[in-house]
Design an enzyme around this catalytic site. Structure first.
Site, PDB file in Angstrom:
ATOM      1  N   MET A 230      -0.411  -3.444  -8.773  1.00  0.00           N
ATOM      2  CA  MET A 230       0.920  -4.056  -8.622  1.00  0.00           C
ATOM      3  C   MET A 230       1.900  -3.561  -9.685  1.00  0.00           C
ATOM      4  O   MET A 230       2.785  -4.309 -10.105  1.00  0.00           O
ATOM      5  CB  MET A 230       0.828  -5.586  -8.681  1.00  0.00           C
ATOM      6  CG  MET A 230       0.016  -6.167  -7.535  1.00  0.00           C
ATOM      7  SD  MET A 230      -0.184  -7.960  -7.644  1.00  0.00           S
ATOM      8  CE  MET A 230      -1.450  -8.095  -8.896  1.00  0.00           C
TER       9      MET A 230
ATOM     10  N   LYS B 202       4.176 -13.753   6.697  1.00  0.00           N
ATOM     11  CA  LYS B 202       5.372 -14.107   7.464  1.00  0.00           C
ATOM     12  C   LYS B 202       5.107 -15.395   8.227  1.00  0.00           C
ATOM     13  O   LYS B 202       4.119 -15.514   8.934  1.00  0.00           O
ATOM     14  CB  LYS B 202       5.658 -12.993   8.485  1.00  0.00           C
ATOM     15  CG  LYS B 202       7.116 -12.590   8.535  1.00  0.00           C
ATOM     16  CD  LYS B 202       7.378 -11.605   9.660  1.00  0.00           C
ATOM     17  CE  LYS B 202       6.668 -10.282   9.508  1.00  0.00           C
ATOM     18  NZ  LYS B 202       6.518  -9.521  10.724  1.00  0.00           N
TER      19      LYS B 202
ATOM     20  N   ASP C  95      -3.211 -10.650   5.463  1.00  0.00           N
ATOM     21  CA  ASP C  95      -2.045 -10.331   4.634  1.00  0.00           C
ATOM     22  C   ASP C  95      -1.624  -8.892   4.897  1.00  0.00           C
ATOM     23  O   ASP C  95      -2.247  -8.154   5.656  1.00  0.00           O
ATOM     24  CB  ASP C  95      -2.286 -10.647   3.151  1.00  0.00           C
ATOM     25  CG  ASP C  95      -3.349  -9.771   2.526  1.00  0.00           C
ATOM     26  OD1 ASP C  95      -3.636  -8.690   3.090  1.00  0.00           O
ATOM     27  OD2 ASP C  95      -3.890 -10.151   1.475  1.00  0.00           O
TER      28      ASP C  95
HETATM   29  N1  SAH Z   1      -7.409  -7.746  -3.743  1.00  0.00           N
HETATM   30  C1  SAH Z   1      -6.840  -6.432  -3.805  1.00  0.00           C
HETATM   31  C2  SAH Z   1      -5.671  -6.342  -4.755  1.00  0.00           C
HETATM   32  C3  SAH Z   1      -4.513  -7.178  -4.367  1.00  0.00           C
HETATM   33  S1  SAH Z   1      -3.125  -6.959  -5.411  1.00  0.00           S
HETATM   34  C4  SAH Z   1      -7.940  -5.441  -4.181  1.00  0.00           C
HETATM   35  O1  SAH Z   1      -9.037  -5.833  -4.556  1.00  0.00           O
HETATM   36  O2  SAH Z   1      -7.701  -4.238  -4.051  1.00  0.00           O
HETATM   37  C5  SAH Z   1      -2.221  -5.741  -4.535  1.00  0.00           C
HETATM   38  C6  SAH Z   1      -2.239  -4.433  -5.267  1.00  0.00           C
HETATM   39  O3  SAH Z   1      -3.452  -3.764  -5.048  1.00  0.00           O
HETATM   40  C7  SAH Z   1      -1.177  -3.471  -4.839  1.00  0.00           C
HETATM   41  O4  SAH Z   1       0.054  -3.734  -5.460  1.00  0.00           O
HETATM   42  C8  SAH Z   1      -1.755  -2.165  -5.320  1.00  0.00           C
HETATM   43  O5  SAH Z   1      -1.572  -1.985  -6.696  1.00  0.00           O
HETATM   44  C9  SAH Z   1      -3.224  -2.379  -5.096  1.00  0.00           C
HETATM   45  N2  SAH Z   1      -3.661  -1.808  -3.813  1.00  0.00           N
HETATM   46  C10 SAH Z   1      -4.255  -2.447  -2.807  1.00  0.00           C
HETATM   47  N3  SAH Z   1      -4.556  -1.579  -1.822  1.00  0.00           N
HETATM   48  C11 SAH Z   1      -4.154  -0.376  -2.226  1.00  0.00           C
HETATM   49  C12 SAH Z   1      -4.197   0.940  -1.674  1.00  0.00           C
HETATM   50  N4  SAH Z   1      -4.734   1.182  -0.472  1.00  0.00           N
HETATM   51  N5  SAH Z   1      -3.684   1.962  -2.390  1.00  0.00           N
HETATM   52  C13 SAH Z   1      -3.159   1.759  -3.594  1.00  0.00           C
HETATM   53  N6  SAH Z   1      -3.084   0.553  -4.170  1.00  0.00           N
HETATM   54  C14 SAH Z   1      -3.581  -0.499  -3.499  1.00  0.00           C
END
Ligand code: SAH
Length: 514
Positions: A173, A58, A36
């Site tokens: 998010m 995509k 993703d």
């Molecule tokens: N499974 C992922 C979360 C997926 S939801 C996890 O455990 O981190 C996607 C959200 O994760 C984004 O909208 C953001 O809020 C956060 N996120 C993921 N990677 C990030 C990063 N490197 N920096 C800041 N926020 C991040």
């Protein structure tokens, strides 16, 4: 037919080094990788070259795959007997819809293994300088989605109940709804002066963080143009951001370091830099364009066997490798060097010799041509000296040897040419002045980089310039750069160490730690 298998792998928050050892092992054996948008391209490079890579963000006709379509894709490749890695940002089960994918696979009878990852909610926050808990400051945390609109009724997160339920609240998010979320938390009873922060693209070279209070953070983030992906954190721990930011803890942390060595040589340096918290930008400025003349090599091999050369002199690890390969192709091997003495310019060259089972008889104290020339001067009068090296190398050494009474045979091995197709995005970053530190390990990397940049190095003016030795530094100065660091001794380890020391000495006055 083989029974397929799907691994749901957490890629970690962004830094490719933050995947687990097990996740990496699965990735390296994958036949299909479904990734993703949050997965780093460097991680994708870890999959076998012939693995099928599918962007779940995509599809062929460019729409984002629905969750059902992604599930179906995993099931399809699994049923076809393939080893499939489903690579997801952070942890697969933290707002990653990993649970749905695992259920779909189980239902279809496809074996599946979940390999957890470091979630951005904890690890990304840490990389941004915020501990999710801290003794006497925060003893609980909650991770919530900010995806739902808090100003609409019937939304999923009960902001009012959440507002005071946990010491630290981490919102994923939520970048586009900071204002509404902050207001909902204040309405729910969270004190408006509670520290808050937003960390964008945590643990990547593009990481940024802003801090404020629950009342001010949305405005501050808007003014700084903070955007997704970002972590929104509310709680007293957010006040640590200034003192625990990576750059406050280690001199090279967060620095974008330009590495100009060949691809093959860059990896060790890049690894050392990453452990320092730096982000290496790999822009190989030399490519070894082999220029071995088989007939000339055969003559040299014969002369060596006859004991014609009193000394054979190596001035780089590349020369050692290329020469011994060429010698082997000409029918010789290490034994061809039995009757010559061997000199090496420095530790790295000596090391390359040792790797081929050869001992250097002479290594000067300082790894430069001048020092090698004077160290050899008293040994070479009347002798024939073999100098296998790069085309267009400096004349200092052969001149010194001839002045000392030696007869010098140069054998051209390769040309240190600029690479045919340098990585465009790194080149663009250099042009845009985004380099914090530039490291040069040979004069040809300096001149070739200038060529790659269209003749001038002015985009590096704001960067710290670090050179492995005085000759390289002189070349950099001739090109208009101000050299900040010259390694002494002239080794890669010392280059990093001296750069660290330089940045450490230059750090701003220590901020107060509470
Ligand atoms: N499974 C992922 C979360 C997926 S939801 C996890 O455990 O981190 C996607 C959200 O994760 C984004 O909208 C953001 O809020 C956060 N996120 C993921 N990677 C990030 C990063 N490197 N920096 C800041 N926020 C991040």
């Amino acid at each position: 037919m083989s029974l397929g298998h799907v691994w749901l792998v957490g890629a970690g928050p962004g830094d490719p080094g933050l995947i687990t050892a097990k996740g990496l092992a699965a990735l390296r054996r994958a036949e299909v990788v479904v990734y993703d948008r949050l997965a780093s391209s460097e991680l994708l490079d870890e999959a076998p070259a012939d693995a099928l890579r599918i962007d779940a963000g995509k599809s062929a006709d460019n729409h984002t795959l629905t969750q059902d379509e992604t599930n179906a894709l995993l099931v399809e490749h699994g049923l076809a007997g393939r080893r499939v890695v489903r690579l997801k940002g952070g942890d697969p089960y933290v707002f990653g819809r990993g649970g749905e994918e695992a259920l779909a696979l189980a239902q279809a009878g496809v074996p599946c293994t979940v390999i957890p990852g470091i979630t951005s909610a904890i690890g990304g926050l840490a990389a941004g300088g915020i501990p999710v808990t801290h003794r006497a400051v925060a003893t609980s945390f909650a991770v919530v989605t900010g995806h739902e609109d808090p100003t609409k009724p019937h939304e999923g997160v009960d902001w009012a109940r959440l507002a005071t339920a946990a010491d630290t609240i981490v919102v994923l998010m939520g970048a586009a709804r900071l204002d509404g979320i902050a207001r909902a938390l204040i309405e729910g009873g969270r004190v408006a002066t509670t520290p808050a922060a937003v960390v964008q693209e945590a643990s990547t070279p593009r990481q940024r963080a802003v801090t404020g209070t629950l009342a001010t953070i949305a405005e501050i983030a808007r003014e700084a143009h903070v955007s997704a992906p970002a972590l929104f954190v509310v709680g007293d721990v957010a006040a640590f951001q200034q003192s625990l930011a990576p750059s406050a803890l280690a001199p090279l942390a967060g620095k974008r370091v330009l590495v100009t060595r060949t691809r093959a040589q860059a990896s060790t340096l890049a690894e050392v830099l990453r452990l320092e918290g730096a982000h290496p930008l790999l822009l190989p400025a030399i490519e070894l364009d082999r220029r071995v003349d088989a007939a000339a090599t055969a003559r040299v091999a014969r002369a060596l066997t006859e004991g014609a050369y009193g000394w054979t002199v190596f001035t780089s690890p590349n020369a050692v490798g290329t020469f011994l390969d060429a010698l082997f192709e000409a029918g010789g091997d290490a034994r061809s060097l039995a009757r010559t003495r061997i000199a090496a310019i420095g530790a790295a060259t000596e090391h390359a010799l040792r790797a081929r089972g050869l001992r250097a008889d002479l290594v000067p104290v300082e790894a430069v041509g001048e020092a090698l020339g004077s160290a050899l001067a008293s040994h070479v009068a009347g002798a024939r000296v073999l100098l296998p090296r790069a085309e267009g190398a400096r004349d200092v050494l052969p001149a010194a040897l001839r002045a000392a009474g030696a007869e010098v045979d140069e054998l051209t091995l390769y040309l240190a040419a600029p690479p045919a197709d340098p990585p465009a995005e790194v080149l663009a970053a250099v042009r845009a002045g985004q380099v914090d530190v530039a490291m040069f390990t040979s004069s040809s990397t300096v001149t070739n980089l200038a060529t790659m940049l269209g003749g001038d190095l002015s985009s590096l003016r704001g960067a710290v310039i670090a050179c492995i030795g005085p000759v390289v530094a002189e070349t950099a100065r001739e090109r208009g750069l101000t050299v900040d660091v010259v390694a002494e001794p002239h080794t890669i380890e010392e280059l990093v160490e001296a750069t660290r020391a330089f940045l450490h000495a230059r750090r701003p006055a220590r901020t107060e730690v509470r």
